[in-house]
Design an enzyme around this catalytic site. Structure first.
Site, PDB file in Angstrom:
ATOM      1  N   CYS A  33       1.098   0.921  -5.315  1.00  0.00           N
ATOM      2  CA  CYS A  33       1.312  -0.524  -5.212  1.00  0.00           C
ATOM      3  C   CYS A  33       1.271  -1.199  -6.584  1.00  0.00           C
ATOM      4  CB  CYS A  33       0.321  -1.194  -4.283  1.00  0.00           C
ATOM      5  SG  CYS A  33       0.934  -2.828  -3.819  1.00  0.00           S
ATOM      6  N   CYS A  87       5.911  -4.467  -1.699  1.00  0.00           N
ATOM      7  CA  CYS A  87       4.720  -4.887  -2.406  1.00  0.00           C
ATOM      8  C   CYS A  87       4.517  -6.388  -2.171  1.00  0.00           C
ATOM      9  CB  CYS A  87       4.930  -4.587  -3.893  1.00  0.00           C
ATOM     10  SG  CYS A  87       3.469  -4.876  -4.840  1.00  0.00           S
TER      11      CYS A  87
END
Ligand SMILES: Cc1cc2nc3c(=O)[nH]c(=O)nc-3n(C[C@H](O)[C@H](O)[C@H](O)COP(=O)(O)OP(=O)(O)OC[C@H]3O[C@@H](n4cnc5c(N)ncnc54)[C@H](O)[C@@H]3O)c2cc1C
Length: 414
Positions: free
Chosen positions: A169, A349
């Site tokens: 991430c 994300c």
């Protein structure tokens, strides 16, 4: 559920290494397709974590308990759990070696042990993590300490770091900054706090479409980005961090930065037992086809999640798309049918730019935009409340109740 720890060699149809997001999702997707399959998951961890929630714990939005369940509770009912670590692979013999030296034999293998956070790569970090205002939402124990440290800081310097790619991430280092800054803004402390973002990358985000929104939030919070700047050591006692960066002549320069709060994201690499195995690519990651997720050399082995050597964003959102493809491809291999070559690198994300708003970056291989919704419902390049509600409510629900249970939401199989 059978927990096996102590038998001699056992054989299973499908063995899955790792009971994280990828391992559990693929087990459920497989059993949904064929309930008779004999599936075994190997993982030493008592607990399973919803890691995307750690950003919200560090921002004071979630309680840590919302991100944790017992592994036993997420293993599908008809699967077995071997509570050990895998130490090695012998793919020519279809076996894996457990930590206690016992062998487990498989017909089909899924490799999903995630990645390794390299805390030791930053000198002095480990001995001060969790003290002296040094924290990390990437550490299983420390997202609550991030929130404590943010609340305690009334003035001074807050420094947030991001290591070189690949990391899981890639937006999460910034998310910690934005949620902290928004708290200080709400409490009228922002004028007293100097915020720095040191990233080893040359820009705020790898996909340019999302950069303007992020830049505007850096500006709003008075945060200064420092590009190509990498954390190399920390001294917690003196609250000093050392960063390295290259000047125009490619000479390395060291820079000392004093801090009152330091949020660190460590460098990340393939797990050692993968890198040392016959399954690794030249960088140590699992060597799979980027579209079918099957191993390039061994046609009865697949990979899923952070461990794969594909240039997608390492996210749980990617796992949501990958799990049905891997499950389908195992069933196809059993039935001697060709593999589906359909993974497009999707990852997502959700950048929590303030408490209540998110920039939802969804993209695939090559940074190609892959929005789930049309822009009149959700424009991913802007900060929206809709995307915040997804991050704080919808995504955790989808994770626990759909993805981990084989309900394949928003996943086209064509
Ligand atoms: C702070 C943070 C924020 C994030 N935010 C988001 C987000 O907003 N959105 C998003 O989609 N993703 C996010 N992610 C990323 C996401 O959590 C991961 O991409 C996802 O968990 C990857 O799943 P995985 O199964 O590959 O690995 P993991 O979920 O990490 O699971 C790996 C499992 O393998 C086990 N294991 C390890 N070694 C062995 C071994 N030798 N033998 C057997 N088992 C082993 C481990 O115990 C673990 O249970 C975030 C991650 C972090 C840390």
């Amino acid at each position: 559920m059978e927990t096996q720890t102590n038998k001699a060699m056992a054989t299973y149809d499908v063995v899955i290494v790792g009971a994280g997001a990828g391992g559990i999702a693929v087990a459920s997707s497989l059993l949904k397709r064929d309930r008779e399959l004999n599936v075994t998951i190997i993982d030493p961890s008592e607990n399973h974590f919803y890691q995307p929630g750690w950003t919200l714990v560090g921002g004071g939005v979630f309680d840590f308990s919302q991100t944790e369940r017992e592994t036993a509770a997420v293993i599908p009912k008809s699967a077995k759990w071997i509570k050990q670590a895998v130490r090695a692979f012998t793919p020519d013999k279809n076996t894996v070696t457990l930590d206690d030296g016992k062998l487990v034999e498989y017909k089909y293998l899924v490799v999903s042990p995630g990645l390794t956070l390299d805390w030791d790569a930053i000198e002095g970090l480990k001995s001060t993590l969790g003290n002296n205002g040094v924290t990390s939402n990437y550490h299983v124990d420390l997202s609550p300490y991030t929130w404590e440290s943010v609340k305690q800081l009334k003035k001074g310097k807050a420094v947030f770091t991001q290591p070189p790619m690949p990391i899981k991430c890639a937006g999460a280092p910034q998310k910690a900054l934005y949620l902290s800054a928004h708290y200080w803004e709400r409490n009228r402390l922002l004028d007293n706090i100097n915020i720095q973002f040191h990233t080893a990358l040359p820009s705020l985000f790898g996909v340019p479409d999302f950069v303007p929104a992020l830049q505007s939030y850096m500006k709003r919070y008075g945060a200064s980005p420092h590009f190509n700047s990498q954390l190399v050591s920390v001294d917690g006692q003196s609250k000093t961090a050392i960063f390295s960066s290259n000047n125009e002549n490619q000479e390395t320069q060291m820079r000392e930065v004093k801090f009152d709060l330091l949020h660190v994201v460590p460098p990340q690499r393939a797990p050692q037992f993968i890198a040392e195995s016959a399954l690794a690519d030249s960088n140590g990651w699992l060597d799979v086809s980027h579209t079918s997720l099957r191993h390039r050399q061994y046609d009865n082995i697949w990979g899923i999640g952070d461990v794969i050597g594909a240039p997608n964003a390492k996210t749980a959102a990617a796992v949501r798309k990958q799990a049905p493809i891997v499950a389908e491809n195992i069933i196809r291999r059993i039935g001697n049918q060709p593999q589906l070559e359909i993974y497009d690198g999707y990852g997502a994300c959700p950048l929590t730019v303030e408490k209540g708003k998110v920039v939802l970056a969804e993209f695939g291989y090559g940074g190609k935009l892959k929005p789930t919704f049309p822009s009149w419902i959700l424009d991913g390049s802007m900060a929206t409340k809709t995307a915040w509600n997804m991050k704080a409510h919808l995504f955790p629900y989808v994770y626990w109740n759909m993805m981990l249970k084989g309900h394949e939401l928003l996943t086209k199989m064509e």
